[in-house]
Design a protein around this motif. Structure first.
Motif, PDB file in Angstrom:
ATOM      1  N   LYS A   1       0.828  -1.200   0.000  1.00  0.00           N
ATOM      2  CA  LYS A   1       0.000   0.000   0.000  1.00  0.00           C
ATOM      3  C   LYS A   1       0.864   1.253   0.000  1.00  0.00           C
ATOM      4  CE  LYS A   1      -3.628  -2.386   2.583  1.00  0.00           C
ATOM      5  NZ  LYS A   1      -4.356  -2.474   3.882  1.00  0.00           N
ATOM      6  N   GLU A   2       1.988   1.171   0.714  1.00  0.00           N
ATOM      7  CA  GLU A   2       2.887   2.328   0.772  1.00  0.00           C
ATOM      8  C   GLU A   2       3.497   2.620  -0.591  1.00  0.00           C
ATOM      9  OE1 GLU A   2       6.835   3.890   3.262  1.00  0.00           O
ATOM     10  OE2 GLU A   2       5.755   2.072   3.902  1.00  0.00           O
ATOM     11  N   VAL A   3       3.947   1.585  -1.273  1.00  0.00           N
ATOM     12  CA  VAL A   3       4.553   1.816  -2.579  1.00  0.00           C
ATOM     13  C   VAL A   3       3.489   2.206  -3.599  1.00  0.00           C
ATOM     14  CG1 VAL A   3       4.413  -0.554  -3.468  1.00  0.00           C
ATOM     15  CG2 VAL A   3       6.271   0.917  -4.221  1.00  0.00           C
ATOM     16  N   ALA A   4       2.250   1.736  -3.420  1.00  0.00           N
ATOM     17  CA  ALA A   4       1.170   2.102  -4.343  1.00  0.00           C
ATOM     18  C   ALA A   4       0.876   3.590  -4.283  1.00  0.00           C
ATOM     19  CB  ALA A   4      -0.087   1.304  -4.027  1.00  0.00           C
ATOM     20  N   GLY A   5       1.175   4.212  -3.145  1.00  0.00           N
ATOM     21  CA  GLY A   5       0.937   5.640  -2.995  1.00  0.00           C
ATOM     22  C   GLY A   5       2.004   6.498  -3.648  1.00  0.00           C
ATOM     23  N   LEU A   6       3.028   5.874  -4.199  1.00  0.00           N
ATOM     24  CA  LEU A   6       4.119   6.648  -4.792  1.00  0.00           C
ATOM     25  C   LEU A   6       3.782   7.178  -6.182  1.00  0.00           C
ATOM     26  CD1 LEU A   6       7.189   4.440  -3.758  1.00  0.00           C
ATOM     27  CD2 LEU A   6       6.374   6.556  -2.668  1.00  0.00           C
ATOM     28  N   SER A   7       2.908   6.465  -6.899  1.00  0.00           N
ATOM     29  CA  SER A   7       2.565   6.902  -8.250  1.00  0.00           C
ATOM     30  C   SER A   7       1.313   6.162  -8.726  1.00  0.00           C
ATOM     31  CB  SER A   7       3.715   6.627  -9.226  1.00  0.00           C
ATOM     32  OG  SER A   7       3.874   5.232  -9.418  1.00  0.00           O
ATOM     33  N   LYS A   8       0.686   6.714  -9.777  1.00  0.00           N
ATOM     34  CA  LYS A   8      -0.472   6.038 -10.370  1.00  0.00           C
ATOM     35  C   LYS A   8      -0.063   4.698 -10.982  1.00  0.00           C
ATOM     36  CE  LYS A   8      -3.211  10.172 -11.411  1.00  0.00           C
ATOM     37  NZ  LYS A   8      -3.881  10.977 -12.477  1.00  0.00           N
ATOM     38  N   MET A   9       1.147   4.666 -11.544  1.00  0.00           N
ATOM     39  CA  MET A   9       1.625   3.422 -12.133  1.00  0.00           C
ATOM     40  C   MET A   9       1.747   2.337 -11.066  1.00  0.00           C
ATOM     41  SD  MET A   9       5.155   2.696 -14.264  1.00  0.00           S
ATOM     42  CE  MET A   9       4.687   3.886 -15.527  1.00  0.00           C
ATOM     43  N   ALA A  10       2.263   2.711  -9.904  1.00  0.00           N
ATOM     44  CA  ALA A  10       2.419   1.746  -8.815  1.00  0.00           C
ATOM     45  C   ALA A  10       1.055   1.266  -8.324  1.00  0.00           C
ATOM     46  CB  ALA A  10       3.208   2.364  -7.669  1.00  0.00           C
ATOM     47  N   ASP A  11       0.100   2.192  -8.220  1.00  0.00           N
ATOM     48  CA  ASP A  11      -1.237   1.815  -7.773  1.00  0.00           C
ATOM     49  C   ASP A  11      -1.876   0.832  -8.759  1.00  0.00           C
ATOM     50  OD1 ASP A  11      -3.598   2.264  -5.965  1.00  0.00           O
ATOM     51  OD2 ASP A  11      -4.469   2.913  -7.855  1.00  0.00           O
ATOM     52  N   SER A  12      -1.705   1.091 -10.044  1.00  0.00           N
ATOM     53  CA  SER A  12      -2.248   0.200 -11.069  1.00  0.00           C
ATOM     54  C   SER A  12      -1.569  -1.169 -11.011  1.00  0.00           C
ATOM     55  CB  SER A  12      -2.055   0.816 -12.454  1.00  0.00           C
ATOM     56  OG  SER A  12      -2.480  -0.076 -13.464  1.00  0.00           O
ATOM     57  N   ALA A  13      -0.250  -1.172 -10.812  1.00  0.00           N
ATOM     58  CA  ALA A  13       0.489  -2.435 -10.730  1.00  0.00           C
ATOM     59  C   ALA A  13       0.009  -3.267  -9.551  1.00  0.00           C
ATOM     60  CB  ALA A  13       1.984  -2.159 -10.626  1.00  0.00           C
ATOM     61  N   LEU A  14      -0.272  -2.601  -8.425  1.00  0.00           N
ATOM     62  CA  LEU A  14      -0.742  -3.325  -7.249  1.00  0.00           C
ATOM     63  C   LEU A  14      -2.111  -3.957  -7.511  1.00  0.00           C
ATOM     64  CD1 LEU A  14      -0.489  -4.218  -4.333  1.00  0.00           C
ATOM     65  CD2 LEU A  14      -1.424  -2.004  -3.627  1.00  0.00           C
ATOM     66  N   GLN A  15      -2.993  -3.233  -8.178  1.00  0.00           N
ATOM     67  CA  GLN A  15      -4.309  -3.797  -8.488  1.00  0.00           C
ATOM     68  C   GLN A  15      -4.177  -5.007  -9.401  1.00  0.00           C
ATOM     69  OE1 GLN A  15      -6.988  -2.813  -6.830  1.00  0.00           O
ATOM     70  NE2 GLN A  15      -5.636  -1.333  -5.830  1.00  0.00           N
TER      71      GLN A  15
ATOM     72  N   ALA B   1       9.823   1.497  -6.270  1.00  0.00           N
ATOM     73  CA  ALA B   1      10.314   1.899  -4.948  1.00  0.00           C
ATOM     74  C   ALA B   1      11.776   2.327  -5.025  1.00  0.00           C
ATOM     75  CB  ALA B   1      10.151   0.746  -3.958  1.00  0.00           C
ATOM     76  N   THR B   2      12.568   1.596  -5.799  1.00  0.00           N
ATOM     77  CA  THR B   2      13.992   1.936  -5.947  1.00  0.00           C
ATOM     78  C   THR B   2      14.156   3.282  -6.657  1.00  0.00           C
ATOM     79  OG1 THR B   2      14.620  -0.400  -6.027  1.00  0.00           O
ATOM     80  CG2 THR B   2      16.194   1.179  -6.910  1.00  0.00           C
ATOM     81  N   ASN B   3      13.413   3.460  -7.728  1.00  0.00           N
ATOM     82  CA  ASN B   3      13.514   4.706  -8.504  1.00  0.00           C
ATOM     83  C   ASN B   3      13.036   5.916  -7.713  1.00  0.00           C
ATOM     84  OD1 ASN B   3      14.505   3.265 -10.696  1.00  0.00           O
ATOM     85  ND2 ASN B   3      12.491   3.043 -11.656  1.00  0.00           N
ATOM     86  N   LYS B   4      12.152   5.699  -6.755  1.00  0.00           N
ATOM     87  CA  LYS B   4      11.649   6.788  -5.918  1.00  0.00           C
ATOM     88  C   LYS B   4      12.555   7.060  -4.718  1.00  0.00           C
ATOM     89  CE  LYS B   4       7.795   7.879  -8.084  1.00  0.00           C
ATOM     90  NZ  LYS B   4       7.501   9.232  -8.618  1.00  0.00           N
ATOM     91  N   GLY B   5      13.705   6.377  -4.684  1.00  0.00           N
ATOM     92  CA  GLY B   5      14.668   6.626  -3.615  1.00  0.00           C
ATOM     93  C   GLY B   5      14.286   6.009  -2.285  1.00  0.00           C
ATOM     94  N   GLN B   6      13.582   4.883  -2.315  1.00  0.00           N
ATOM     95  CA  GLN B   6      13.182   4.205  -1.080  1.00  0.00           C
ATOM     96  C   GLN B   6      13.615   2.732  -1.124  1.00  0.00           C
ATOM     97  OE1 GLN B   6       9.403   5.046   0.726  1.00  0.00           O
ATOM     98  NE2 GLN B   6       9.032   6.791  -0.602  1.00  0.00           N
ATOM     99  N   PRO B   7      14.924   2.485  -1.118  1.00  0.00           N
ATOM    100  CA  PRO B   7      15.410   1.097  -1.191  1.00  0.00           C
ATOM    101  C   PRO B   7      14.993   0.266   0.015  1.00  0.00           C
ATOM    102  CG  PRO B   7      17.192   2.607  -0.633  1.00  0.00           C
ATOM    103  CD  PRO B   7      16.022   3.458  -1.033  1.00  0.00           C
TER     104      PRO B   7
END
Length: 217
Positions: free
Chosen positions: A112-126, A172-178
């Motif tokens: 859920k945390e990574v899904a909040g980083l971008s629309k692409m992440a939210d779509s990938a999670l779904q 997550a890596t590209n957003k600087g959250q390893p």
């Protein structure tokens, strides 16, 4: 320890140390499984240890089928308790679709945390959730019917889910959250255990089928 009771029944085993060692090597996986099962509290029928003379006599007197059924009944609560632990359920919680789903909601916090980083992440999670849900349904169907088409569909959904898992880690890596990547991987392992328990669950009894778990392995 289990092999020691078998060796005297094998012609030449005691006279030939090499044969004895070879037999131990062949049975090492089975023996380790039996040892760990006993440590967990499982009852092992004598025939599962490849029949010592005394074990065969006991099953002959009591009836092999009856003894096996008694062992199954006594082992089921142990299987269920281990399944609760692996699925991240409370010790006294019933095992059903609702409790397993609730546990997954907690376990999926990093997703859920990574899904909040971008629309692409939210779509990938779904898409990931859809693939996991479909995979579970197909594996359950395969467990009931041994339909090879169901297995192929399940494997396809698993591959799709793995693809979206990788996509979320990259985001997550590209957003600087390893550090979130490590949390995702830990959550992925725990969620996989939860889904495995659901795949092996008898919905009518709330029991987990250890044989289904064994086939997964």
């Amino acid at each position: 320890a289990a092999t020691a009771g078998v060796l005297p029944m094998v012609p030449g085993a005691m006279a030939n140390p090499q044969a004895a060692n070879a037999l131990r090597s062949q049975n090492s996986v089975r023996d380790e499984t039996i040892t760990r099962a006993r440590a967990a509290g499982y009852v092992i029928p004598p025939s599962a240890v490849e029949g010592s003379f005394i074990g065969n006599r006991i099953e002959g007197i009591g009836g092999k089928a009856a003894i096996g059924q008694e062992a199954t009944l006594r082992n089921q609560p142990i299987t269920n308790q281990i399944a609760r632990q692996e699925a991240s359920l409370a010790p006294n919680s019933p095992i059903n679709e609702a409790t397993l789903s609730a546990a997954r909601e907690t376990l999926s916090a990093p997703y859920k945390e990574v899904a909040g980083l971008s629309k692409m992440a939210d779509s990938a999670l779904q898409r990931l959730r859809e693939a996991r849900a479909n995979s579970t349904l197909e594996w359950q169907h395969y467990n009931r019917t041994a339909d090879p088409a169901a297995m192929r569909r399940a494997q396809g959904y698993d591959n799709t889910a793995n693809m979206f898992e990788t996509a979320l880690e990259k985001i997550a890596t590209n957003k600087g959250q390893p550090e979130l990547v490590n949390q995702l991987r830990e959550a992925r392992t725990n969620l996989a255990k939860n889904f495995d328990v659901e795949r092996a669950l008898n919905l009518g009894t709330g029991d987990v089928d250890a044989k289904v778990i064994g086939r997964m392995l």
